[in-house]
Design an enzyme around this catalytic site. Structure first.
Site, mmCIF file in Angstrom:
data_model
loop_
_atom_site.group_PDB
_atom_site.id
_atom_site.type_symbol
_atom_site.label_atom_id
_atom_site.label_comp_id
_atom_site.label_asym_id
_atom_site.label_seq_id
_atom_site.Cartn_x
_atom_site.Cartn_y
_atom_site.Cartn_z
ATOM 1 N N CYS A 124 0.853 -1.195 0.000
ATOM 2 C CA CYS A 124 0.000 0.000 0.000
ATOM 3 C C CYS A 124 0.882 1.236 0.000
ATOM 4 O O CYS A 124 2.100 1.155 0.054
ATOM 5 C CB CYS A 124 -0.856 0.001 1.259
ATOM 6 S SG CYS A 124 -1.668 -1.562 1.530
ATOM 7 N N ARG A 173 1.412 2.037 -6.615
ATOM 8 C CA ARG A 173 1.643 0.944 -5.657
ATOM 9 C C ARG A 173 0.383 0.114 -5.459
ATOM 10 O O ARG A 173 0.374 -0.838 -4.688
ATOM 11 C CB ARG A 173 2.089 1.506 -4.303
ATOM 12 C CG ARG A 173 3.419 2.192 -4.312
ATOM 13 C CD ARG A 173 3.671 2.894 -2.972
ATOM 14 N NE ARG A 173 3.858 1.938 -1.905
ATOM 15 C CZ ARG A 173 5.047 1.486 -1.523
ATOM 16 N NH1 ARG A 173 6.117 1.910 -2.148
ATOM 17 N NH2 ARG A 173 5.180 0.621 -0.554
ATOM 18 N N TRP A 227 -3.720 -1.570 -1.173
ATOM 19 C CA TRP A 227 -3.601 -2.742 -2.052
ATOM 20 C C TRP A 227 -3.932 -3.898 -1.127
ATOM 21 O O TRP A 227 -3.107 -4.305 -0.315
ATOM 22 C CB TRP A 227 -2.176 -2.829 -2.594
ATOM 23 C CG TRP A 227 -1.890 -4.100 -3.339
ATOM 24 C CD1 TRP A 227 -1.419 -5.274 -2.799
ATOM 25 C CD2 TRP A 227 -2.089 -4.363 -4.736
ATOM 26 N NE1 TRP A 227 -1.315 -6.230 -3.774
ATOM 27 C CE2 TRP A 227 -1.710 -5.707 -4.963
ATOM 28 C CE3 TRP A 227 -2.538 -3.603 -5.797
ATOM 29 C CZ2 TRP A 227 -1.768 -6.290 -6.218
ATOM 30 C CZ3 TRP A 227 -2.591 -4.192 -7.051
ATOM 31 C CH2 TRP A 227 -2.224 -5.508 -7.252
ATOM 32 N N ASN A 256 1.217 -0.174 6.084
ATOM 33 C CA ASN A 256 1.585 -0.949 4.906
ATOM 34 C C ASN A 256 2.355 -2.149 5.420
ATOM 35 O O ASN A 256 3.268 -2.003 6.224
ATOM 36 C CB ASN A 256 2.466 -0.121 3.954
ATOM 37 C CG ASN A 256 2.986 -0.961 2.795
ATOM 38 O OD1 ASN A 256 2.322 -1.906 2.388
ATOM 39 N ND2 ASN A 256 4.169 -0.638 2.304
ATOM 40 N N GLY A 257 1.961 -3.368 5.003
ATOM 41 C CA GLY A 257 2.665 -4.582 5.439
ATOM 42 C C GLY A 257 1.657 -5.659 5.799
ATOM 43 O O GLY A 257 0.499 -5.608 5.386
ATOM 44 N N GLU A 277 9.334 -20.856 -19.361
ATOM 45 C CA GLU A 277 9.133 -19.491 -18.841
ATOM 46 C C GLU A 277 10.214 -18.551 -19.362
ATOM 47 O O GLU A 277 9.939 -17.426 -19.766
ATOM 48 C CB GLU A 277 9.101 -19.513 -17.315
ATOM 49 C CG GLU A 277 9.027 -18.169 -16.625
ATOM 50 C CD GLU A 277 7.848 -17.309 -17.046
ATOM 51 O OE1 GLU A 277 6.899 -17.819 -17.672
ATOM 52 O OE2 GLU A 277 7.899 -16.096 -16.795
ATOM 53 N N LYS A 321 9.586 -15.204 -21.659
ATOM 54 C CA LYS A 321 10.107 -13.875 -21.307
ATOM 55 C C LYS A 321 10.824 -13.255 -22.506
ATOM 56 O O LYS A 321 10.607 -12.108 -22.870
ATOM 57 C CB LYS A 321 11.059 -13.984 -20.114
ATOM 58 C CG LYS A 321 10.372 -14.250 -18.792
ATOM 59 C CD LYS A 321 9.748 -13.038 -18.231
ATOM 60 C CE LYS A 321 8.302 -12.946 -17.984
ATOM 61 N NZ LYS A 321 7.326 -13.900 -18.065
ATOM 62 N N GLU A 354 8.322 -12.383 -25.393
ATOM 63 C CA GLU A 354 7.296 -11.349 -25.213
ATOM 64 C C GLU A 354 7.878 -9.955 -25.049
ATOM 65 O O GLU A 354 7.182 -8.970 -25.299
ATOM 66 C CB GLU A 354 6.368 -11.681 -24.045
ATOM 67 C CG GLU A 354 6.996 -11.684 -22.669
ATOM 68 C CD GLU A 354 5.953 -11.946 -21.576
ATOM 69 O OE1 GLU A 354 4.805 -11.512 -21.723
ATOM 70 O OE2 GLU A 354 6.309 -12.567 -20.579
ATOM 71 N N HIS A 391 14.248 -35.989 -30.697
ATOM 72 C CA HIS A 391 13.025 -36.411 -31.408
ATOM 73 C C HIS A 391 12.572 -35.360 -32.406
ATOM 74 O O HIS A 391 11.383 -35.205 -32.659
ATOM 75 C CB HIS A 391 11.923 -36.711 -30.380
ATOM 76 C CG HIS A 391 12.315 -37.787 -29.423
ATOM 77 N ND1 HIS A 391 12.316 -39.118 -29.758
ATOM 78 C CD2 HIS A 391 12.802 -37.710 -28.161
ATOM 79 C CE1 HIS A 391 12.747 -39.834 -28.726
ATOM 80 N NE2 HIS A 391 13.044 -39.002 -27.738
ATOM 81 N N LYS A 425 -1.491 -6.366 -19.765
ATOM 82 C CA LYS A 425 -1.106 -6.963 -18.480
ATOM 83 C C LYS A 425 -2.117 -8.025 -18.061
ATOM 84 O O LYS A 425 -1.756 -9.033 -17.506
ATOM 85 C CB LYS A 425 -1.003 -5.884 -17.396
ATOM 86 C CG LYS A 425 -0.529 -6.401 -16.044
ATOM 87 C CD LYS A 425 0.843 -7.045 -16.131
ATOM 88 C CE LYS A 425 1.235 -7.769 -14.868
ATOM 89 N NZ LYS A 425 2.427 -8.613 -15.036
HETATM 90 C C1 AGP Z 1 3.513 -13.316 -18.548
HETATM 91 O O1 AGP Z 1 4.760 -12.620 -18.635
HETATM 92 C C2 AGP Z 1 2.464 -12.728 -19.461
HETATM 93 N N1 AGP Z 1 2.254 -11.373 -19.164
HETATM 94 C C3 AGP Z 1 1.207 -13.584 -19.558
HETATM 95 O O2 AGP Z 1 1.589 -14.838 -20.065
HETATM 96 C C4 AGP Z 1 0.429 -13.821 -18.254
HETATM 97 O O3 AGP Z 1 1.153 -14.676 -17.401
HETATM 98 C C5 AGP Z 1 -0.906 -14.492 -18.618
HETATM 99 O O4 AGP Z 1 -1.635 -13.589 -19.423
HETATM 100 C C6 AGP Z 1 -1.735 -14.883 -17.400
HETATM 101 O O5 AGP Z 1 -2.085 -13.734 -16.684
HETATM 102 P P1 AGP Z 1 -2.710 -13.932 -15.209
HETATM 103 O O6 AGP Z 1 -1.651 -14.597 -14.389
HETATM 104 O O7 AGP Z 1 -3.033 -12.555 -14.746
HETATM 105 O O8 AGP Z 1 -3.906 -14.800 -15.339
#
Ligand code: AGP
Length: 609
Positions: free
Chosen positions: A2, A27, A74, A100-101, A482, A486, A489, A505, A604
């Site tokens: 927060c 935040r 938050w 906050n915490g 993962e 990264k 994207e 394979h 996001k």
């Molecule tokens: C991850 O870097 C991406 N931004 C994306 O794959 C994300 O993880 C995915 O859209 C799921 O989002 P969520 O965890 O909010 O459900």
């Protein structure tokens, strides 16, 4: 995470605090509030939702004062609502607090205070602080705060004022930031400097355990031994935007570096060394329900899906329950065989991903018991699931998920060990060892974060590559996926993660001198297998970057570049091994001039299909 602001001086505290909260909105906000002392009384205004709602509230219900505190919330404990919004008061309404915490022992403290006839008005952990101060208040707010803090376990950055002791703001901090802004016949307090820079660049950062009394013309700071101390005065040279990112160039870099703190915040209050147990107050699964689980079905998207794939290894190894992991957009249109004996787990940082939410609703229609692992309190997935485990990572602003991912892994470790202990598929000794190893992870993450310069140098060598393969095995295979995600994207380089044993394979046909390979080769039961996969790729001309443990000599001969990470127990290694991959993707993206925090075509939270 927060945002808090406090003020004492000649200005209208409401304006100063509101302006400060606006700078802290990044935040996280789901509610906000301000309290001032006006005509010898506490006047408080709170609103749910964005900060502008508080502004409207204050416009129609004016308040004025020269001393006040404010908060943008938050949520961690208690849904976003006006009654859960800070500031929180004691029974008398003469003391208000913003915090906050996480107060780890708030449940037991609340029970004790209720026994002592304190009346609570919210579901928050913070309100406990207001009543504790009231309990010890005998006309001296500073003394009462010091006494109250002796009962509190957890993390806090807090401000308290009392209309009966109106010449000062009393503040305290432990494991959450708090900074004092110095003015002429006025002083300011905030969670971070971004709230202060419009008024002053001269600040004092409180240290862990400090309690301070802030008056118009004086500041007194006391350390954990109640000794009066002085803390260094500093001048902040950032502008406001730099301050929001705490001086980091991008939110993503800030969030990668927050992972020492955020993994700790995820397990804070959820592991008991004394009782050697995992405490998940928000997961209401009885021993009998757990023993009846026939199968676990994990559902998620993107990075959260990769967290689920890691959890599959953990659930099957430590609980013996067959576990499957599904991409939410596939699961919702398939015909999943789910019934009331299947535990379905939905992992979502935002808690608003449309496919994951639809999958949750489908699982509930089929009478499955559901658990959500979310970062946003009060989000749709967290509200609609039967149980929720929050990751407490604070707002993740960068589109590429980093701290939320390690927060999800940490929450999954806790859930796995919680279920394994209830099923007794692990011994008390195994659990005790896990708890010790998990508590050690934040320190190991800090060590790993120090590798950023080395990783940046390596990234320079690959900034112009057009493609990449990421390899790993077993519990680190999802980390290869993962790492590839990264890179894809945020740098728009085509990258693919594979289980290393799968190369022969087909995918090995891709390998030549134009196809670099990132390999996770940390200590594991399949380490020798990984070494031979590295040799296969090298023999075909690939440049190899190896993530290996410190002290590993033979990896140097077999790879072109090495990133040596601290050794942890194999089941916890994903928490460490993902960090170099986050940094690598970040530095390549920056060198390519990409928009790291808002990469093209992405959002996001994907709240539409
Ligand atoms: C991850 O870097 C991406 N931004 C994306 O794959 C994300 O993880 C995915 O859209 C799921 O989002 P969520 O965890 O909010 O459900």
């Amino acid at each position: 995470m927060c945002g808090i602001v406090g003020y004492i001086g000649k200005k209208n505290a409401v304006d100063v605090i509101y302006n400060g909260l606006q700078k802290l909105e990044y935040r996280g906000y789901d509610s906000a509030g301000i309290a001032v002392i006006e005509n010898g009384k506490i006047e408080r205004r709170r609103s749910v939702g964005k900060l502008v709602n508080l502004q409207k509230n204050i416009k129609s219900n004016k308040i004025f004062g020269n001393i006040g505190i404010g908060h943008t919330r938050w949520a961690t404990h208690g849904k976003p609502s006006e009654e859960n919004a800070h500031p929180h008061t004691d029974c008398s309404g003469k003391i208000v607090v913003v915090h906050n915490g996480i107060i780890e022992n708030y449940v037991s403290l609340k029970k004790q205070l209720q026994k002592e006839k304190h009346k609570f008005a919210s579901e928050t952990d913070t309100e406990v602080v207001a009543h504790l101060i009231e309990k010890y208040y005998k006309g001296d707010l500073l003394a009462a705060v010091k006494s109250a803090l002796k009962n509190i376990e957890g993390a806090y950055a807090l401000c308290a004022i009392s209309c009966e002791d109106s010449s000062r703001v009393v503040v305290a901090r432990k494991d959450a930031p708090l900074v004092i802004g110095l003015g002429k016949e006025e002083n300011f307090i905030a969670s971070d400097v971004s709230a202060l820079l419009q008024y002053t660049k001269d600040v004092i950062f409180l240290e862990n355990g400090d309690v301070a009394e802030i008056k118009e013309n004086s500041i007194k700071i006391f350390d954990t031994k109640n000794k009066k101390v002085t803390r260094a005065q500093q001048k902040i040279l950032w502008n406001a935007i730099q301050a929001e990112k705490c001086g980091y160039k991008h939110f993503m870099l800030k969030e990668i570096n927050e992972q020492t703190q955020t993994t700790q915040d995820t397990f804070r209050g959820r592991i008991s060394d004394e009782e050697n147990k995992i405490i998940l107050q928000s997961v209401k699964l009885t021993k009998e329900e757990i023993s009846n689980i026939s199968r676990i079905c994990i559902v998620a998207c993107g990075t959260s899906y990769h967290a689920g794939l890691t959890a599959k290894f953990l659930f099957e190894k430590l609980t013996g329950i067959p576990t499957e992991v599904n991409i939410a957009s596939e699961f919702r249109y398939a015909n999943p065989v789910i019934d009331n004996k299947v535990l379905t787990i939905f992992i979502s940082q935002s808690g608003e991903t449309a496919d994951t939410l639809a999958a949750l609703r489908l699982a509930k229609e089929k009478k499955s018991k559901t658990v959500a692992i979310c970062n946003v309190v009060g989000s749709s997935v967290s509200r609609e699931a039967d149980n929720v485990l929050y990751t407490h990572c604070g707002p993740e602003i960068g589109v590429a998920s980093t701290k939320a991912f390690t927060g999800q892994l940490t929450a999954l470790y806790l859930l796995v060990m919680f279920i394994a202990s209830k099923k007794q598929t692990i011994s008390k000794k195994q659990l005790a060892k896990f708890i010790v190893n998990l508590r050690d992870v934040p320190k190991k993450i800090s060590e790993t974060l120090k590798l950023s310069t080395k990783i940046k140098e390596i990234a320079k060598m690959f900034q112009n590559t057009k493609q990449f393969i990421y390899l790993a095995r077993n519990i680190n295979y999802p980390i290869a996926l993962e790492g590839a995600l990264k890179l894809k994207e945020i740098s728009y380089i085509y990258a693919e993660g594979y289980p290393a044993g799968e190369m022969k394979h087909g995918p090995i046909a891709l390998i030549d001198e134009t196809m670099p390979v990132m390999v996770i080769a940390t200590k594991s039961k399949v380490y020798d297998k990984i070494l031979s996969n590295i040799e296969e790729a090298k023999a075909r001309g690939a440049k190899i970057i190896a993530i290996a443990n410190k002290g590993n000599k033979d990896i140097v001969k077999k790879s072109d570049y090495q990133i040596f990470v601290p050794e942890v127990d194999e089941i916890l290694s994903p928490l460490i091994n993902v960090i170099p991959l986050q940094f690598f993707a970040y530095f390549v993206s920056v060198m390519k001039g990409c928009d790291v925090d808002q990469p093209r075509n992405l959002a996001k939270s994907v709240t539409v299909e």
